[in-house]
Design a protein around this motif. Structure first.
Motif, PDB file in Angstrom:
ATOM      1  N   ARG A  98      11.635  -3.003   1.300  1.00 33.58           N
ATOM      2  CA  ARG A  98      10.847  -2.206   0.363  1.00 33.58           C
ATOM      3  C   ARG A  98      11.299  -2.407  -1.077  1.00 33.58           C
ATOM      4  NH1 ARG A  98       9.968   3.627   3.435  1.00 33.58           N
ATOM      5  NH2 ARG A  98       8.771   2.790   5.207  1.00 33.58           N
TER       6      ARG A  98
ATOM      7  N   ARG B  66      13.527   0.417 -12.997  1.00 35.36           N
ATOM      8  CA  ARG B  66      13.040   1.495 -12.140  1.00 35.36           C
ATOM      9  C   ARG B  66      11.785   2.102 -12.759  1.00 35.36           C
ATOM     10  NH1 ARG B  66      14.033   4.681  -8.001  1.00 35.36           N
ATOM     11  NH2 ARG B  66      13.330   6.845  -8.057  1.00 35.36           N
TER      12      ARG B  66
ATOM     13  N   ASP C 148       9.201   4.921 -11.517  1.00 30.06           N
ATOM     14  CA  ASP C 148       9.100   5.937 -10.462  1.00 30.06           C
ATOM     15  C   ASP C 148       7.789   5.855  -9.698  1.00 30.06           C
ATOM     16  OD1 ASP C 148      11.609   6.904 -11.070  1.00 30.06           O
ATOM     17  OD2 ASP C 148      10.876   8.394 -12.503  1.00 30.06           O
ATOM     18  N   ARG C 149       6.697   5.680 -10.399  1.00 29.42           N
ATOM     19  CA  ARG C 149       5.400   5.657  -9.719  1.00 29.42           C
ATOM     20  C   ARG C 149       5.280   4.482  -8.763  1.00 29.42           C
ATOM     21  NH1 ARG C 149       0.945   7.441 -14.361  1.00 29.42           N
ATOM     22  NH2 ARG C 149       1.847   9.529 -14.766  1.00 29.42           N
TER      23      ARG C 149
ATOM     24  N   ASP D  84       7.854   2.882  -7.358  1.00 32.57           N
ATOM     25  CA  ASP D  84       8.789   3.120  -6.257  1.00 32.57           C
ATOM     26  C   ASP D  84       8.214   4.116  -5.251  1.00 32.57           C
ATOM     27  OD1 ASP D  84      10.683   1.391  -7.305  1.00 32.57           O
ATOM     28  OD2 ASP D  84      11.586   2.947  -8.559  1.00 32.57           O
ATOM     29  N   GLU D  85       7.598   5.169  -5.744  1.00 29.84           N
ATOM     30  CA  GLU D  85       6.992   6.157  -4.845  1.00 29.84           C
ATOM     31  C   GLU D  85       5.822   5.554  -4.070  1.00 29.84           C
ATOM     32  OE1 GLU D  85       5.915   9.418  -7.278  1.00 29.84           O
ATOM     33  OE2 GLU D  85       8.001  10.051  -7.682  1.00 29.84           O
ATOM     34  N   PHE D  86       5.051   4.713  -4.726  1.00 27.86           N
ATOM     35  CA  PHE D  86       3.914   4.070  -4.056  1.00 27.86           C
ATOM     36  C   PHE D  86       4.391   3.170  -2.917  1.00 27.86           C
ATOM     37  CE2 PHE D  86       1.120   0.389  -3.605  1.00 27.86           C
ATOM     38  CZ  PHE D  86      -0.098   0.999  -3.305  1.00 27.86           C
TER      39      PHE D  86
ATOM     40  N   GLU E  41       7.298   3.349  -1.295  1.00 30.91           N
ATOM     41  CA  GLU E  41       7.881   4.171  -0.239  1.00 30.91           C
ATOM     42  C   GLU E  41       6.815   4.852   0.609  1.00 30.91           C
ATOM     43  OE1 GLU E  41      10.948   4.605   0.772  1.00 30.91           O
ATOM     44  OE2 GLU E  41      11.756   3.191  -0.697  1.00 30.91           O
ATOM     45  N   THR E  42       5.674   5.165   0.006  1.00 32.15           N
ATOM     46  CA  THR E  42       4.633   5.900   0.738  1.00 32.15           C
ATOM     47  C   THR E  42       3.710   4.989   1.513  1.00 32.15           C
ATOM     48  OG1 THR E  42       4.688   7.608  -0.989  1.00 32.15           O
ATOM     49  CG2 THR E  42       2.784   7.595   0.485  1.00 32.15           C
ATOM     50  N   HIS E  43       3.339   3.858   0.928  1.00 33.43           N
ATOM     51  CA  HIS E  43       2.274   3.043   1.514  1.00 33.43           C
ATOM     52  C   HIS E  43       2.749   1.700   2.082  1.00 33.43           C
ATOM     53  CE1 HIS E  43      -0.683   5.832  -0.140  1.00 33.43           C
ATOM     54  NE2 HIS E  43      -0.033   5.779  -1.296  1.00 33.43           N
TER      55      HIS E  43
END
Length: 215
Positions: free
Chosen positions: A125, A203, A205-206, A208-210, A212-214
């Protein structure tokens, strides 16, 4: 027990000294036996304490060396835990991340191919997030330079219109700003590329979050 006359050591239960022939009283024999028992008890206690000290300080794992051994084990565990996973290409994840950032300075085609490969064929990831970030950063610089080109083109149109009335202002976007942005682009991708070798770096954040989620 010793002879009170000559000091010779006497066997227990002796009535007289075999060396000088002195007669031993009953009281002296009793006191001598008690002294020998006490001395023997003290010697036995001293030997026990010494054996205990030797077991504690000279055993195969001395107590004073346990702290150093535990610290060494911790360091080995940390070194093992920092080993990077490998990609399908056989290189480490950090190395491939650095190559992706370097490719942004070489060719957008190479960058796009590497990003597609990572997104569809790799499972890490962090590496997927790195591929997306590299493309986003490249597009960000590309848009900035396109805006500058558009401003420069608009100023050239104004120059042509002014030339009709024989006025030549020679308007243009400052080249020093363009050169400074080009240098910033090169430095930026070099810094994030070397940081990626240790699986560090940029880094967002958006993104990284995307990932991790998808993904």
């Amino acid at each position: 027990m010793f002879c009170p006359n000559c000091g010779n050591q006497l066997p227990e239960g002796s009535l007289s000294c075999p060396a000088c022939g002195a007669q031993l009283s009953q009281e002296y024999r009793t006191e001598g036996a008690g002294t020998n028992q006490q001395t023997g008890f003290q010697n036995s206690e001293t030997d026990s304490q010494q054996n205990s000290w030797e077991q504690t300080h000279s055993g195969p794992n001395p107590s004073w060396n346990q702290g150093a051994q535990e610290q060494q084990n911790w360091r080995q565990a940390q070194q093992t835990s920092f080993q990077q996973p490998r990609t399908r290409l056989g290189i480490t994840v950090g190395m491939l991340g650095a190559v992706i950032y370097f490719s942004a300075l070489i060719s957008p085609v190479v960058l796009g191919l590497l990003a597609i490969y990572v997104l569809f064929l790799e499972e890490n990831r962090w590496l997927k997030a790195t591929a997306i970030k590299s493309v986003v950063c490249y597009l960000g610089f590309f848009v900035v330079f396109q805006i500058i080109s558009g401003i420069d083109y608009f100023l050239s149109i104004i120059n042509r219109m002014m030339a009709v009335i024989h006025w030549y202002p020679n308007l243009a976007f400052p080249g020093s700003i363009t050169d400074a942005l080009s240098i910033c682009r090169i430095v930026f991708f070099l810094v994030v590329a070397f940081s990626a070798l240790k699986m560090r770096g940029l880094r967002i954040d958006r993104i990284d979050e995307f990932v991790e989620t998808h993904m």
